[in-house]
Design an enzyme around this catalytic site. Structure first.
Site, PDB file in Angstrom:
ATOM      1  N   SER A  52      11.257   8.801  34.083  1.00 22.68           N
ATOM      2  CA  SER A  52      10.590   7.767  33.961  1.00 22.68           C
ATOM      3  C   SER A  52       9.838   7.464  33.135  1.00 22.68           C
ATOM      4  CB  SER A  52      10.909   6.996  35.249  1.00 22.68           C
ATOM      5  OG  SER A  52      11.848   7.014  35.704  1.00 22.68           O
ATOM      6  N   LYS A  55      10.799   5.527  29.458  1.00 27.04           N
ATOM      7  CA  LYS A  55      10.834   4.889  29.635  1.00 27.04           C
ATOM      8  C   LYS A  55      10.304   3.625  29.240  1.00 27.04           C
ATOM      9  CE  LYS A  55      13.266   3.273  34.798  1.00 27.04           C
ATOM     10  NZ  LYS A  55      13.040   4.447  35.369  1.00 27.04           N
ATOM     11  N   SER A 112       9.705   0.710  37.993  1.00 27.10           N
ATOM     12  CA  SER A 112      10.329   1.743  37.720  1.00 27.10           C
ATOM     13  C   SER A 112      11.879   1.428  37.970  1.00 27.10           C
ATOM     14  CB  SER A 112      10.002   3.525  37.626  1.00 27.10           C
ATOM     15  OG  SER A 112      10.831   3.876  37.164  1.00 27.10           O
TER      16      SER A 112
END
Length: 382
Positions: A52, A55, A112
């Site tokens: 993540s 991101k 997230s």
């Protein structure tokens, strides 16, 4: 010709060997953002699964769209069935929702949300595949040469890779280029429409420690392990830490805190030279003056180990003689400072003053001096 290296003793700088941080991470990169000094580099150029943490690139693309006026914080995006079906961390969006850009930012940073990332990708580029291609193009333009993207969320994919150094470059960009949006990374809680109550808390373990931390993003997959892109500010200094490959969330929290504390406590800023300080001088070819000073253009502050003894040697490099005319402020060389267990620091050196082309007599004198130097050198070899 190349000028001889000139050894300089910088009395303002003293250093003893600093104990490098023995990180348990597979890969790590620590940057003092204020001075641009790399404090730790362990396998930091190796492309790894970013989970993540990638991101952050999706958010960069969204922030750029905000800055360009393509969207506003109140712009609403639609939610596709594909976005809704994303597993893992999620905002629990459905096809009836019309989340705003601001809600999606918070959903990506705090929750997230994989679904939020797909919504952003489709909203900006039509499809996630098209968005990934845009991410790849933009990454290269930003100098992130060890990163490739296959999706917007960091979902496991063999073509989804980032180096820790690239993540630090990206973090630095988000901090410096988008201060109006950076505050979102410090939010500790966000619940979209009362959904996902167990997923409303920011996973960044640094935010609750009271050490000046204000971002950025955690990541975890079975393949990548536990990683973090973190930043903290104390006084005039800001530190960025990036690492991956820890075995648990608890290990990640301990490592993050230890790295931040080490970076702030083991290094201090030292003033080396004020703007205009002459560090060397160079011969000028066919100039109205025979030499020109090489000075630092700005105040020079370096980050050095906190425990110090002895002096640090620096070297000045330039190509000489310098061809006239010379304009004040022209970059003519560089000073290289090497500190123990740290990457070398290069400081540009500029011309202290203008040097016009010489008239007839100065040019003849210069030519004669060069000829005598060459004859002397030849005599020494005979």
């Amino acid at each position: 010709m190349r000028a001889n290296l000139i050894g300089l003793c910088l009395a303002a700088l003293v250093a003893s060997p600093v104990m490098g941080f023995e990180t348990r991470a597979t890969s790590a990169f620590v940057l003092d953002q204020t001075t641009g000094t790399v404090l730790l580099n362990k396998n930091a150029q190796v492309p790894l699964p970013p989970a993540s943490m990638s991101k952050l690139m999706t958010l960069n693309m969204l922030f750029e769209a905000l800055r360009d006026g393509r969207v506003t914080l109140d712009t609403q995006f639609s939610v596709s069935t594909r976005a809704k079906s994303m597993g893992g961390s999620t905002m629990f969006l459905n096809e009836r929702d019309r989340p705003t850009v601001e809600e999606l930012i918070r959903g990506i940073v705090v929750q997230s949300g994989n679904d939020a990332c797909v919504v952003v990708a489709e909203g900006l580029a039509g499809t996630e595949d098209a968005f990934a291609r845009l991410m790849n193009t933009r990454a290269k333009a930003l100098g992130m040469n060890n990163s490739t993207f296959a999706n917007a969320s960091g979902w496991p994919n063999p073509n989804q890779r980032m180096s820790m150094e690239d993540l630090a470059v990206l973090a630095n960009r988000l901090i410096t280029e988008f201060p109006e949006y950076y505050g979102y990374f410090g939010e500790t809680e966000f619940g979209y429409d009362g959904r996902a109550p167990d997923n409303r808390f920011n996973r960044n373990p640094l935010l609750k420690l009271g050490i000046g931390a204000d971002g950025l993003k955690t990541g975890h997959t079975n393949e990548a392990g536990y990683g973090l892109v973190g930043s903290a500010r104390q006084g005039t200094r800001r530190v960025i830490v990036v690492f991956s490959g820890l075995q648990s969330a608890a290990d990640r929290a301990r490592e993050a805190e230890s790295l931040i504390n080490w970076a702030f406590r083991q290094f201090v800023e030292k003033s080396v030279a004020k703007a205009g300080t002459r560090m060397a001088e160079a011969q000028v070819w066919m100039g109205a003056a025979p030499r020109v000073g090489l000075v630092v253009a700005d105040d020079v502050t370096l980050l050095v180990p906190a425990l110090t003894q002895g002096s640090v040697q620096a070297e000045v490099q330039f190509e000489g003689p310098i061809q006239a005319p010379v304009t004040k402020g022209d970059v003519l060389g560089k000073m290289i400072v090497q500190l123990p267990d740290m990457e070398a620091v290069e400081i540009p050196l500029v011309a202290e003053s203008d040097v016009a082309k010489g008239g007839f007599l100065p040019r003849v004198k210069t030519a004669a001096m060069i000829l005598l130097d060459r004859l002397g050198a030849r005599a020494q070899t005979l």
